[in-house]
Design an enzyme around this catalytic site. Structure first.
Site, PDB file in Angstrom:
ATOM      1  N   GLU A   1      56.259  -3.794  -4.241  1.00 21.48           N
ATOM      2  CA  GLU A   1      57.647  -4.094  -5.029  1.00 21.48           C
ATOM      3  C   GLU A   1      57.041  -4.896  -6.094  1.00 21.48           C
ATOM      4  O   GLU A   1      56.223  -5.760  -6.125  1.00 21.48           O
ATOM      5  CB  GLU A   1      58.099  -5.123  -3.960  1.00 21.48           C
TER       6      GLU A   1
ATOM      7  N   ARG B   1      63.623   1.967  -4.474  1.00 24.99           N
ATOM      8  CA  ARG B   1      64.650   1.157  -4.697  1.00 24.99           C
ATOM      9  C   ARG B   1      64.541   0.289  -5.960  1.00 24.99           C
ATOM     10  O   ARG B   1      63.495  -0.074  -6.291  1.00 24.99           O
ATOM     11  CB  ARG B   1      64.966   0.269  -3.351  1.00 24.99           C
TER      12      ARG B   1
ATOM     13  N   TYR C   1      66.713  -3.023  -8.112  1.00 24.29           N
ATOM     14  CA  TYR C   1      67.833  -3.662  -7.988  1.00 24.29           C
ATOM     15  C   TYR C   1      67.433  -5.132  -9.021  1.00 24.29           C
ATOM     16  O   TYR C   1      66.391  -5.199  -9.395  1.00 24.29           O
ATOM     17  CB  TYR C   1      68.132  -4.201  -6.358  1.00 24.29           C
TER      18      TYR C   1
ATOM     19  N   ASP D   1      66.926  -9.168  -9.105  1.00 25.15           N
ATOM     20  CA  ASP D   1      66.369 -10.240  -8.343  1.00 25.15           C
ATOM     21  C   ASP D   1      66.259 -11.340  -8.959  1.00 25.15           C
ATOM     22  O   ASP D   1      65.350 -11.674  -9.891  1.00 25.15           O
ATOM     23  CB  ASP D   1      65.190  -9.887  -7.453  1.00 25.15           C
TER      24      ASP D   1
ATOM     25  N   GLU E   1      63.637  -5.448 -10.424  1.00 28.09           N
ATOM     26  CA  GLU E   1      62.565  -5.317  -9.445  1.00 28.09           C
ATOM     27  C   GLU E   1      62.754  -3.733  -8.905  1.00 28.09           C
ATOM     28  O   GLU E   1      63.845  -3.030  -8.415  1.00 28.09           O
ATOM     29  CB  GLU E   1      62.797  -6.210  -8.342  1.00 28.09           C
TER      30      GLU E   1
ATOM     31  N   TRP F   1      66.602   1.018   4.286  1.00 28.41           N
ATOM     32  CA  TRP F   1      65.205   1.761   4.643  1.00 28.41           C
ATOM     33  C   TRP F   1      64.827   2.421   5.733  1.00 28.41           C
ATOM     34  O   TRP F   1      64.207   3.470   5.654  1.00 28.41           O
ATOM     35  CB  TRP F   1      63.929   0.762   4.500  1.00 28.41           C
TER      36      TRP F   1
END
Length: 474
Positions: free
Chosen positions: A8, A66, A68, A70, A75, A435
């Site tokens: 990530e 993914r 998104y 944050d 991220e 996930w």
């Protein structure tokens, strides 16, 4: 590597003075909205994931990963990858998604995404989190955890991204930091912000290992090791070393092959001491009172990996060879690692600039150069102007695959999830993607508990069930 791994990456956002909308939190939202609403890069979440992730905050991508928001940052989480080459490729896909969005929005000259871990202005940090799937039966006794922490604290000698200056964050007990001598340059961006060795919280008490047990897979078979200590790497070669060496050490852990009597007296303090050591001798104290250099620690782990893991796969052999090459070069020929090890590359650039401009190390200009090293725009990022040696250059070029932004890995659960993402893009009935599962209408769901399975057939069968579907545009 043959281990499910994901990474990530949180990105900083840098605006030029010419940008009229001077809010650095505005552009991450704009880019996120562009990717899901205009570029059709994935499907947006329709539901709350938690109290900080409302509907529309992010979603899953066509590559199985993914994206998104944050806490004001954008991220990107890579899809699950089974092989090292894929993991590095799909980590880079996050850079490509963001940079291509800025170009499409006509903002590439006034907005930049920075893949680093510190805000020099506020002292804040943002992370690069590593996720490794492990066998549930793996033993995590205090000596084993202590040995793993020793590896993680010392690997920064080749995984660190380097930084100008220092930060002095408050520890969890909020004791004010003691006065410290000025640090001109250090190996790791995250070292100053790690205040615990193992802890469950992420934001307020950053630990080397996050203890939250959330496998995102069959709980009976697997656990997920979640690491917070790593820097974001501009060099794909350094990223491969970071992930690959850690995966090797976890294999030694699962097989009961870790070295003995190699537990640090204080892993958190050693992490910071190594990062800040101006002599670059990197001497640390062990629990048994002895001292040892970080380079010697890494050689001990390398020797065991060479003994027990050699020839387990061609990729492992590549990793073991390059791990040894890097350790040898750190001791005898660091110039050979320019373009391969980020902190060495950055320090080389900064040294040249300091000398040519006659600057002192506390000049704010150096912090600007530090940031520009991490600019993901190939036209502007200083990393992209460096020419590495042949072997490093070949690796760095081999992992750049434009299709990775929209095509998933073919050998993990990400493949089936990506099929679901593509399907839901054309339908307007409620869906939930996680996930480890997908659901339609909140009544019918498919559990995908084994990350090693693609679930292609299961997802196809699930999506082909008769339902009342309104096709977009009808």
């Amino acid at each position: 590597m043959d281990r499910i791994v994901g990474i990530e990456t949180e990105y900083g956002c840098l605006l030029t003075e010419d940008e009229p909308h001077g809010n650095s939190e505005l552009w991450p939202a704009k880019v996120k909205n562009y990717l899901f609403r205009k570029a059709d890069a994935g499907t947006i979440d329709l539901h709350y994931r938690d109290y900080e992730e409302p509907p529309g905050n992010g979603g899953f991508l066509l590559n199985g990963g993914r994206l998104y928001l944050d806490m004001g940052h954008i991220e990107y989480a890579s899809p699950e990858c089974l092989h090292l080459h894929d993991l590095v490729t799909y980590e880079l896909a996050g850079d490509d998604l963001l940079q291509s969005s800025l170009v499409a929005l006509g903002a590439e000259d006034c907005v930049s995404f920075i893949k680093n871990n510190v805000d020099h202005h506020t002292g804040a940090t943002f992370g690069c989190h590593e996720n490794y799937l492990m066998k549930r039966e793996a033993q995590f006794t205090p000596p084993i955890l202590g040995t793993l922490l020793t590896f993680l604290a010392t690997r920064q000698i080749f995984t660190g991204s380097g930084r100008v200056g220092q930060s002095n964050p408050l520890a969890f007990d909020f004791e004010p930091p003691r006065p410290e001598a000025q640090v001109n340059f250090q190996l790791s961006q995250r070292a100053d912000h790690i205040v615990n060795d193992i802890y469950q919280w992420v934001q307020f008490n950053r630990a080397i290992i996050n203890a939250r047990d959330e496998p995102l897979a069959d709980y009976r078979k697997y656990r997920r090791l979640h690491l917070l200590i790593g820097d974001s790497n501009m060099s794909p070669y350094a990223n491969a070393l970071k992930i690959g060496t850690t995966a090797c050490v976890l294999s030694l852990l699962e097989e009961g092959r870790l070295p003995r009597n190699l537990v640090l007296a204080d892993a958190v303090q050693s992490t910071r001491d190594i990062s800040r050591d101006p002599t670059q001798m990197w001497i640390v104290r062990l629990e048994n009172g002895k001292t040892i250099g970080a380079l010697d620690v890494q050689w001990e782990f390398h020797h065991l990996a060479q003994k027990y893991l050699h020839n387990s796969s061609a990729e492992t052999n590549w990793l073991l060879e390059n791990w040894g090459f890097v350790l040898e070069a750190i001791a005898h020929n660091r110039h050979a690692l320019i373009g391969g090890v980020d902190w060495i590359t950055k320090k080389w650039l900064l040294d040249a600039f300091v000398e040519s401009e006659g600057l002192s190390w506390d000049d704010p200009w150096l912090q600007s150069i530090d940031l520009e090293y991490h600019n993901i725009d190939p036209r502007r990022g200083l990393f992209f102007g460096v020419t590495p040696g042949k072997g490093i250059a070949e690796w760095n070029n081999s992992v750049r695959r434009p299709s990775a932004t929209h095509v998933p890995p073919v050998n993990t659960r990400a493949s089936g999830r990506a099929r679901a993402v593509a399907f839901f893009q054309t339908c307007n009935f409620p869906y939930v993607i996680n996930w480890d599962s997908i659901a339609c209408d909140s009544r019918d769901f498919l559990l995908m508990g084994n990350p090693f399975e693609t679930y292609n057939d299961e997802v196809a069968s699930f999506l082909s069930k008769p339902r009342t579907v309104n096709v977009a545009g009808d």
